[in-house]
Scaffold this active site. Structure first.
Site, mmCIF file in Angstrom:
data_model
loop_
_atom_site.group_PDB
_atom_site.id
_atom_site.type_symbol
_atom_site.label_atom_id
_atom_site.label_comp_id
_atom_site.label_asym_id
_atom_site.label_seq_id
_atom_site.Cartn_x
_atom_site.Cartn_y
_atom_site.Cartn_z
ATOM 1 N N CYS A 105 -14.315 3.621 -130.833
ATOM 2 C CA CYS A 105 -14.351 4.865 -131.410
ATOM 3 C C CYS A 105 -14.869 5.023 -132.898
ATOM 4 O O CYS A 105 -14.635 3.920 -133.797
ATOM 5 C CB CYS A 105 -12.593 5.025 -131.710
ATOM 6 N N GLY A 219 -21.883 11.140 -121.307
ATOM 7 C CA GLY A 219 -22.843 12.198 -120.779
ATOM 8 C C GLY A 219 -22.672 12.249 -119.215
ATOM 9 O O GLY A 219 -23.588 12.985 -118.557
#
Length: 333
Positions: A105, A219
């Site tokens: 993160c 993605g």
């Protein structure tokens, strides 16, 4: 006549073959209940929870699961081995099947707290954290990382990071978001799309460490594209696609299990017992329906479906009938 030579048994599919990514403010228990009816074979992940939050009395609320939700992994944030070990034990006590350490993160909050992606610069500390959790619990302890941060070399530095973990811990599963994280200059939202994807780098990591279960993240927006990655890695993890277009998740799960996907309406009806149970507990319908809005993405009537749910779920008396009203906007077409 020669005796038949028995065929070798097929290797069982990895439990991490299809995963739904931990997503802050999204993958709460209501979202996970919905994803479970869509994808019975998927491995689900909680939002990232900081170890301190579980140690300071909020565990029962934060770790609540939907009936039938498992297998579910608890993703933890933190960099204190003792705190993480204690939080991992709490996760086991609440029925989780895996503890995952967030080393990916990129938000400013996690940098300030010395956890998340900035830990990729400290592989020895990550190893200490993983080993402490492994010593504390018997369920798998896994790591989710990036291919690097900022100016790190995505080849040498990622290899050093992984090899440190393999040398100093019993790590068996690594989830890799196939982008760098840029901690300076990009927002968390930009970090999910601006740094270029490098799937080939993750493939090379798997080739270098064939004994390591490697799950590819980043993605993956179409079922066919995600499935194609399984020729190179052990599993795929869908994030925003699973949330915004959950039918991608349902179709990929069905394809991997060799069954036809359910009808969208059937999936919603399968969620009805959970919805009514939560309503009886006092949960407002809006907390559940916000996760359903993408179910008919791209289908005729999708806009009306979303409008009925968003406008009606805020009413105090909103119940299952509102979901039926929303379905009527699309199923008649």
């Amino acid at each position: 006549m020669h005796a038949a030579v028995p065929l070798p048994a097929l290797a069982p599919a990895s439990p991490w073959r299809l995963c739904v990514a931990p997503m802050m403010d999204w993958t709460d228990r209501h979202c996970r209940a919905f994803h479970r009816v869509l994808a019975p074979g998927a491995r689900l992940y909680t939002e990232m929870l900081h170890a301190q939050a579980l140690l300071h009395g909020a565990a029962a609320h934060l770790l609540a699961q939907a009936p039938g939700e498992r297998p579910t992994a608890l993703q933890l944030g933190g960099s204190d081995p003792l705190q993480l070990a204690a939080a991992a034990r709490i996760g086991v006590a609440h029925g989780y099947d895996e503890i995952n350490l967030n080393v990916g993160c990129p938000s400013e909050r996690v940098q300030a707290g010395r956890f998340g992606a900035c830990l990729m610069r400290e592989p020895a500390l990550v190893a200490d954290c993983v080993r402490a959790m492994q010593d504390a619990v018997s369920i798998p302890v896994t790591v989710k990382c990036r291919i690097g941060v900022d100016e790190q070399d995505a080849e040498a530095d990622l290899d050093r990071f992984v090899e440190t973990l393999l040398r100093r811990t019993r790590l068996r599963v690594l989830i890799v978001h196939a982008r760098k994280a840029w901690l300076s200059g990009l927002s968390p939202a930009e970090n999910r799309s601006v740094p270029p994807l490098d799937y080939a780098r993750v493939y090379r990591l798997k080739q270098r460490h064939p004994q390591l279960t490697v799950v590819l993240n980043g993605g993956l927006t179409e079922a066919a594209t995600a499935q194609a990655q399984l020729a190179h890695v052990d599993g795929v993890m869908l994030g925003r696609a699973a949330y915004h277009d959950p039918w991608v998740l349902a179709c990929l799960d069905a394809e991997l299990r060799g069954v036809p996907p359910p009808l969208r309406a059937d999936a919603l009806h399968a969620l009805r017992p959970y919805v009514e149970s939560e309503l009886a507990r006092g949960t407002a319908l809006k907390h559940i329906t916000r996760h359903l809005l993408g179910l008919y993405l791209g289908r005729p009537g999708a806009r009306r479906f979303r409008r009925v749910l968003t406008e009606g779920a805020v009413r105090a008396d909103a119940g299952w009938g509102l979901i039926e009203q929303a379905l009527a906007q699309v199923e008649r077409i």
